[in-house]
Design a protein around this motif. Sequence first.
Motif, mmCIF file in Angstrom:
data_model
loop_
_atom_site.group_PDB
_atom_site.id
_atom_site.type_symbol
_atom_site.label_atom_id
_atom_site.label_comp_id
_atom_site.label_asym_id
_atom_site.label_seq_id
_atom_site.Cartn_x
_atom_site.Cartn_y
_atom_site.Cartn_z
ATOM 1 N N PRO A 97 13.205 -0.530 0.015
ATOM 2 C CA PRO A 97 13.334 -0.393 -1.438
ATOM 3 C C PRO A 97 12.793 0.930 -1.982
ATOM 4 O O PRO A 97 13.132 1.326 -3.101
ATOM 5 C CB PRO A 97 12.509 -1.572 -1.985
ATOM 6 C CG PRO A 97 12.415 -2.547 -0.852
ATOM 7 C CD PRO A 97 12.345 -1.683 0.369
ATOM 8 N N SER A 98 11.948 1.598 -1.191
ATOM 9 C CA SER A 98 11.261 2.797 -1.685
ATOM 10 C C SER A 98 11.798 4.096 -1.105
ATOM 11 O O SER A 98 11.362 5.172 -1.518
ATOM 12 C CB SER A 98 9.764 2.705 -1.354
ATOM 13 O OG SER A 98 9.183 1.541 -1.911
ATOM 14 N N ILE A 99 12.736 4.003 -0.177
ATOM 15 C CA ILE A 99 13.224 5.209 0.493
ATOM 16 C C ILE A 99 14.710 5.407 0.245
ATOM 17 O O ILE A 99 15.412 4.496 -0.196
ATOM 18 C CB ILE A 99 12.958 5.163 2.008
ATOM 19 C CG1 ILE A 99 13.734 4.003 2.641
ATOM 20 C CG2 ILE A 99 11.466 5.049 2.288
ATOM 21 C CD1 ILE A 99 13.670 3.979 4.146
ATOM 22 N N THR A 100 15.161 6.614 0.551
ATOM 23 C CA THR A 100 16.578 6.955 0.402
ATOM 24 C C THR A 100 17.317 6.832 1.726
ATOM 25 O O THR A 100 18.478 6.414 1.777
ATOM 26 C CB THR A 100 16.721 8.399 -0.117
ATOM 27 O OG1 THR A 100 15.929 8.548 -1.295
ATOM 28 C CG2 THR A 100 18.173 8.727 -0.427
ATOM 29 N N ASN A 145 0.805 -1.218 0.000
ATOM 30 C CA ASN A 145 0.000 0.000 0.000
ATOM 31 C C ASN A 145 0.840 1.271 0.000
ATOM 32 O O ASN A 145 0.355 2.339 0.370
ATOM 33 C CB ASN A 145 -0.936 -0.006 1.216
ATOM 34 C CG ASN A 145 -1.953 -1.124 1.167
ATOM 35 O OD1 ASN A 145 -2.891 -1.100 0.379
ATOM 36 N ND2 ASN A 145 -1.753 -2.131 2.001
ATOM 37 N N PHE A 146 2.078 1.157 -0.458
ATOM 38 C CA PHE A 146 2.972 2.314 -0.429
ATOM 39 C C PHE A 146 2.433 3.459 -1.283
ATOM 40 O O PHE A 146 2.494 4.625 -0.893
ATOM 41 C CB PHE A 146 4.376 1.919 -0.909
ATOM 42 C CG PHE A 146 5.366 3.043 -0.780
ATOM 43 C CD1 PHE A 146 5.857 3.416 0.461
ATOM 44 C CD2 PHE A 146 5.801 3.744 -1.895
ATOM 45 C CE1 PHE A 146 6.768 4.452 0.594
ATOM 46 C CE2 PHE A 146 6.699 4.783 -1.784
ATOM 47 C CZ PHE A 146 7.185 5.145 -0.525
ATOM 48 N N GLU A 147 1.888 3.130 -2.428
ATOM 49 C CA GLU A 147 1.328 4.178 -3.288
ATOM 50 C C GLU A 147 0.167 4.877 -2.597
ATOM 51 O O GLU A 147 0.008 6.102 -2.709
ATOM 52 C CB GLU A 147 0.879 3.574 -4.619
ATOM 53 C CG GLU A 147 0.396 4.600 -5.624
ATOM 54 C CD GLU A 147 0.086 3.994 -6.980
ATOM 55 O OE1 GLU A 147 -0.562 4.679 -7.797
ATOM 56 O OE2 GLU A 147 0.460 2.831 -7.214
ATOM 57 N N TRP A 148 -0.657 4.100 -1.878
ATOM 58 C CA TRP A 148 -1.793 4.672 -1.148
ATOM 59 C C TRP A 148 -1.338 5.663 -0.088
ATOM 60 O O TRP A 148 -2.027 6.652 0.197
ATOM 61 C CB TRP A 148 -2.600 3.549 -0.504
ATOM 62 C CG TRP A 148 -3.737 4.008 0.362
ATOM 63 C CD1 TRP A 148 -4.985 4.415 -0.045
ATOM 64 C CD2 TRP A 148 -3.753 4.112 1.795
ATOM 65 N NE1 TRP A 148 -5.758 4.756 1.041
ATOM 66 C CE2 TRP A 148 -5.032 4.587 2.178
ATOM 67 C CE3 TRP A 148 -2.809 3.844 2.779
ATOM 68 C CZ2 TRP A 148 -5.384 4.791 3.511
ATOM 69 C CZ3 TRP A 148 -3.145 4.053 4.116
ATOM 70 C CH2 TRP A 148 -4.423 4.526 4.468
ATOM 71 N N LEU A 149 -0.176 5.444 0.497
ATOM 72 C CA LEU A 149 0.330 6.345 1.532
ATOM 73 C C LEU A 149 0.545 7.757 0.994
ATOM 74 O O LEU A 149 0.434 8.734 1.733
ATOM 75 C CB LEU A 149 1.642 5.806 2.117
ATOM 76 C CG LEU A 149 1.554 4.468 2.860
ATOM 77 C CD1 LEU A 149 2.948 4.044 3.323
ATOM 78 C CD2 LEU A 149 0.588 4.536 4.028
ATOM 79 N N GLY A 150 0.876 7.869 -0.295
ATOM 80 C CA GLY A 150 1.008 9.179 -0.915
ATOM 81 C C GLY A 150 2.241 9.955 -0.473
ATOM 82 O O GLY A 150 2.178 11.170 -0.272
#
Length: 259
Positions: free
Chosen positions: A80-83, A49-54
């Motif tokens: 995988p989605s963060i820096t 649901n990462f996309e849902w988090l916005g």
Amino acid sequence: MAELTPARTPKTLTDLNRDWFDTAVAAGAFEIPWIKDLTKLISSSLRNNFEWLGVPQHDGGIKLLDYACGNGVVSMALSPSITEAIGIDLSPNMVTAYNTLSQSQQLSSKLSAIQGDLLSPSTPQDPNFFNFDIIVMSMALHHVFDTQLMINKLHKRLRDGGVLVIIDWLTMELGGSGHGYRHPNDDSEGRNGEGEKVTPAAHTVAHWGFSEEEMKSLFENVGMVDVGFMEGIEKSKVPAEMNYEQQMFIAKARKVTSH
């Protein structure tokens, strides 16, 4: 990086909380079957649901604050989605567990944890602890007495447009048998008045879960917008041997962009 100073105050996790979590890590709490299942559920729910988090996207990447980070379940799930991720936890043992896991996964260059407490009056104002794109507090808000103060503190750490995410238990009905938390009259051996075994951290619980309305109010009281609430998540047994199922939720809100 400056280390946050832990404080023992009735506005935050109690001394019993700290003692229990330190003991739990030493005893391998994350190997307990129901806790392992719960961490897997948290991880999959965040990834799916990462996309849902916005989470806002910008050239500087995505900076995460994993507050009450434990052994790093949230940070690992979102890696995988963060820096960059900074974990903060009251317990030094939890911080050690987080950093050990990060190192074992060759992620220590972007995932690191320190001991600290954002509710402490002596918390430093180091810029490294501000301007997060996303802050996640997972399975810890129900241990905090002053939840509005906690939300206020986390809100201040976000960058404009950043997202605050709370993962916790949905409000449950008290009364009757089979619930996972301890009532005030439960004994010190982990059994309630009816002789039933309850969870070992139950004496640290300040709130019996949260409703969608409560979370919306906590967010809106600090001026947050785009509130979202997801409760259609697989139920978790707390603990498994009691055959009691508890519903987890994910709540989110966005910090207003100043003009």
